[in-house]
Scaffold this motif. Structure first.
Motif, PDB file in Angstrom:
ATOM      1  N   PRO A   7       4.443  -1.225  -1.360  1.00  0.00           N
ATOM      2  CA  PRO A   7       4.617  -1.090  -2.806  1.00  0.00           C
ATOM      3  C   PRO A   7       3.584  -0.093  -3.346  1.00  0.00           C
ATOM      4  O   PRO A   7       2.455  -0.032  -2.847  1.00  0.00           O
ATOM      5  CB  PRO A   7       4.357  -2.504  -3.327  1.00  0.00           C
ATOM      6  CG  PRO A   7       4.680  -3.395  -2.168  1.00  0.00           C
ATOM      7  CD  PRO A   7       4.283  -2.611  -0.947  1.00  0.00           C
ATOM      8  N   ALA A   8       3.962   0.704  -4.329  1.00  0.00           N
ATOM      9  CA  ALA A   8       3.127   1.819  -4.794  1.00  0.00           C
ATOM     10  C   ALA A   8       1.715   1.382  -5.171  1.00  0.00           C
ATOM     11  O   ALA A   8       0.728   2.002  -4.749  1.00  0.00           O
ATOM     12  CB  ALA A   8       3.801   2.525  -5.971  1.00  0.00           C
ATOM     13  N   ALA A   9       1.588   0.336  -5.947  1.00  0.00           N
ATOM     14  CA  ALA A   9       0.263  -0.116  -6.380  1.00  0.00           C
ATOM     15  C   ALA A   9      -0.569  -0.591  -5.194  1.00  0.00           C
ATOM     16  O   ALA A   9      -1.775  -0.319  -5.108  1.00  0.00           O
ATOM     17  CB  ALA A   9       0.395  -1.225  -7.419  1.00  0.00           C
ATOM     18  N   GLU A  10       0.071  -1.276  -4.255  1.00  0.00           N
ATOM     19  CA  GLU A  10      -0.627  -1.762  -3.067  1.00  0.00           C
ATOM     20  C   GLU A  10      -1.092  -0.603  -2.187  1.00  0.00           C
ATOM     21  O   GLU A  10      -2.191  -0.633  -1.632  1.00  0.00           O
ATOM     22  CB  GLU A  10       0.290  -2.695  -2.287  1.00  0.00           C
ATOM     23  CG  GLU A  10      -0.380  -3.428  -1.164  1.00  0.00           C
ATOM     24  CD  GLU A  10       0.552  -4.436  -0.513  1.00  0.00           C
ATOM     25  OE1 GLU A  10       0.300  -4.782   0.653  1.00  0.00           O
ATOM     26  OE2 GLU A  10       1.524  -4.880  -1.164  1.00  0.00           O
ATOM     27  N   ALA A  11      -0.270   0.433  -2.061  1.00  0.00           N
ATOM     28  CA  ALA A  11      -0.635   1.600  -1.266  1.00  0.00           C
ATOM     29  C   ALA A  11      -1.850   2.313  -1.872  1.00  0.00           C
ATOM     30  O   ALA A  11      -2.768   2.705  -1.150  1.00  0.00           O
ATOM     31  CB  ALA A  11       0.539   2.565  -1.157  1.00  0.00           C
ATOM     32  N   ASP A  12      -1.858   2.468  -3.187  1.00  0.00           N
ATOM     33  CA  ASP A  12      -2.990   3.130  -3.842  1.00  0.00           C
ATOM     34  C   ASP A  12      -4.268   2.309  -3.692  1.00  0.00           C
ATOM     35  O   ASP A  12      -5.339   2.855  -3.418  1.00  0.00           O
ATOM     36  CB  ASP A  12      -2.680   3.376  -5.317  1.00  0.00           C
ATOM     37  CG  ASP A  12      -1.592   4.418  -5.517  1.00  0.00           C
ATOM     38  OD1 ASP A  12      -1.404   5.271  -4.619  1.00  0.00           O
ATOM     39  OD2 ASP A  12      -0.919   4.373  -6.567  1.00  0.00           O
ATOM     40  N   ALA A  13      -4.163   0.995  -3.860  1.00  0.00           N
ATOM     41  CA  ALA A  13      -5.334   0.127  -3.716  1.00  0.00           C
ATOM     42  C   ALA A  13      -5.848   0.140  -2.276  1.00  0.00           C
ATOM     43  O   ALA A  13      -7.064   0.198  -2.041  1.00  0.00           O
ATOM     44  CB  ALA A  13      -4.993  -1.292  -4.154  1.00  0.00           C
ATOM     45  N   LEU A  14      -4.936   0.105  -1.310  1.00  0.00           N
ATOM     46  CA  LEU A  14      -5.326   0.140   0.096  1.00  0.00           C
ATOM     47  C   LEU A  14      -5.992   1.463   0.435  1.00  0.00           C
ATOM     48  O   LEU A  14      -6.996   1.493   1.154  1.00  0.00           O
ATOM     49  CB  LEU A  14      -4.109  -0.105   0.990  1.00  0.00           C
ATOM     50  CG  LEU A  14      -4.352  -0.163   2.491  1.00  0.00           C
ATOM     51  CD1 LEU A  14      -5.358  -1.247   2.853  1.00  0.00           C
ATOM     52  CD2 LEU A  14      -3.034  -0.390   3.228  1.00  0.00           C
ATOM     53  N   ALA A  65      12.005   6.211  -5.835  1.00  0.00           N
ATOM     54  CA  ALA A  65      13.074   5.498  -6.539  1.00  0.00           C
ATOM     55  C   ALA A  65      12.985   3.989  -6.310  1.00  0.00           C
ATOM     56  O   ALA A  65      13.366   3.213  -7.183  1.00  0.00           O
ATOM     57  CB  ALA A  65      14.435   6.013  -6.079  1.00  0.00           C
ATOM     58  N   PHE A  66      12.461   3.579  -5.163  1.00  0.00           N
ATOM     59  CA  PHE A  66      12.330   2.161  -4.860  1.00  0.00           C
ATOM     60  C   PHE A  66      10.915   1.639  -5.094  1.00  0.00           C
ATOM     61  O   PHE A  66      10.606   0.497  -4.728  1.00  0.00           O
ATOM     62  CB  PHE A  66      12.759   1.882  -3.418  1.00  0.00           C
ATOM     63  CG  PHE A  66      14.238   2.015  -3.212  1.00  0.00           C
ATOM     64  CD1 PHE A  66      15.094   1.000  -3.583  1.00  0.00           C
ATOM     65  CD2 PHE A  66      14.779   3.174  -2.678  1.00  0.00           C
ATOM     66  CE1 PHE A  66      16.462   1.112  -3.405  1.00  0.00           C
ATOM     67  CE2 PHE A  66      16.141   3.304  -2.498  1.00  0.00           C
ATOM     68  CZ  PHE A  66      16.991   2.272  -2.869  1.00  0.00           C
ATOM     69  N   GLY A  67      10.041   2.470  -5.673  1.00  0.00           N
ATOM     70  CA  GLY A  67       8.689   2.033  -6.002  1.00  0.00           C
ATOM     71  C   GLY A  67       7.789   1.822  -4.800  1.00  0.00           C
ATOM     72  O   GLY A  67       6.938   0.942  -4.804  1.00  0.00           O
ATOM     73  N   MET A  68       7.971   2.658  -3.774  1.00  0.00           N
ATOM     74  CA  MET A  68       7.184   2.522  -2.552  1.00  0.00           C
ATOM     75  C   MET A  68       6.453   3.815  -2.230  1.00  0.00           C
ATOM     76  O   MET A  68       6.804   4.884  -2.720  1.00  0.00           O
ATOM     77  CB  MET A  68       8.093   2.163  -1.376  1.00  0.00           C
ATOM     78  CG  MET A  68       8.765   0.840  -1.489  1.00  0.00           C
ATOM     79  SD  MET A  68       9.785   0.471  -0.059  1.00  0.00           S
ATOM     80  CE  MET A  68      10.884   1.861   0.001  1.00  0.00           C
ATOM     81  N   LYS A  69       5.445   3.689  -1.359  1.00  0.00           N
ATOM     82  CA  LYS A  69       4.707   4.830  -0.839  1.00  0.00           C
ATOM     83  C   LYS A  69       4.382   4.574   0.626  1.00  0.00           C
ATOM     84  O   LYS A  69       4.441   3.440   1.090  1.00  0.00           O
ATOM     85  CB  LYS A  69       3.403   5.032  -1.615  1.00  0.00           C
ATOM     86  CG  LYS A  69       3.598   5.460  -3.051  1.00  0.00           C
ATOM     87  CD  LYS A  69       2.270   5.714  -3.724  1.00  0.00           C
ATOM     88  CE  LYS A  69       2.480   6.194  -5.162  1.00  0.00           C
ATOM     89  NZ  LYS A  69       1.196   6.462  -5.818  1.00  0.00           N
ATOM     90  N   SER A  70       4.028   5.642   1.325  1.00  0.00           N
ATOM     91  CA  SER A  70       3.569   5.543   2.708  1.00  0.00           C
ATOM     92  C   SER A  70       2.095   5.910   2.754  1.00  0.00           C
ATOM     93  O   SER A  70       1.663   6.851   2.093  1.00  0.00           O
ATOM     94  CB  SER A  70       4.345   6.490   3.618  1.00  0.00           C
ATOM     95  OG  SER A  70       5.691   6.097   3.701  1.00  0.00           O
TER      96      SER A  70
END
Length: 149
Positions: free
Chosen positions: A127-134, A104-109
């Motif tokens: 942030p979701a996009a940053e988590a996927d890229a990392l 809901a807040f656009g985040m991931k772990s």
């Protein structure tokens, strides 16, 4: 160190505070219906609520991560400070997860899995996009470093 998303503070509030409020409300009702002694529970619940209102932003402010040429650095905590160094060659696989509040807040772990069972290699509140890229960068670096084994 790269900080995590400041939205993590609000996400933790949404995840934790309603449960404390329910307990406080139950003690308030019991204090009026059964016995005024239940207001002691109300006071403890309010103190716990105030403690969480202070603690959560303080915790989020101290979360951080950094990619170096050879490892990922993760830091968290002030009283029980944890500084984790995860060499890329020790990473077995990388998970990205998001619960309903995080989504809901656009985040991931981001969760790193290594051979060590006791390793705490989690970066929450990305942030979701940053988590996927990392995740993709770390998986690539892990494959490169493990190819010699």
């Amino acid at each position: 160190m790269n900080p995590v998303s400041p939205k993590l503070t609000l996400a933790r509030y949404v995840g934790r505070l309603p449960w404390i409020l329910v307990v406080v409300i139950v003690f308030v009702v019991l204090g009026f219906v059964l016995s005024p002694w239940f207001h002691t529970g109300t006071a403890v619940g309010v103190l716990l609520l105030l403690w969480q209102l202070w603690l959560i932003p303080a915790q989020v402010k101290l979360l951080g991560w950094l990619e170096t040429s050879d490892e990922l650095l993760i830091t968290k905590g002030r009283l029980w400070h944890t500084f984790t160094v995860v060499p890329y060659g020790r990473i077995q696989y990388v998970d990205v997860k998001a619960g309903p509040v995080e989504r809901a807040f656009g985040m991931k772990s981001l969760i790193l899995h290594t051979a060590s069972a006791t390793s705490d290699s989690t970066v929450q509140g990305l942030p979701a996009a940053e988590a996927d890229a990392l995740r993709d960068r770390l998986a690539g670096k892990a494959r490169e470093r493990m190819s010699g084994l």
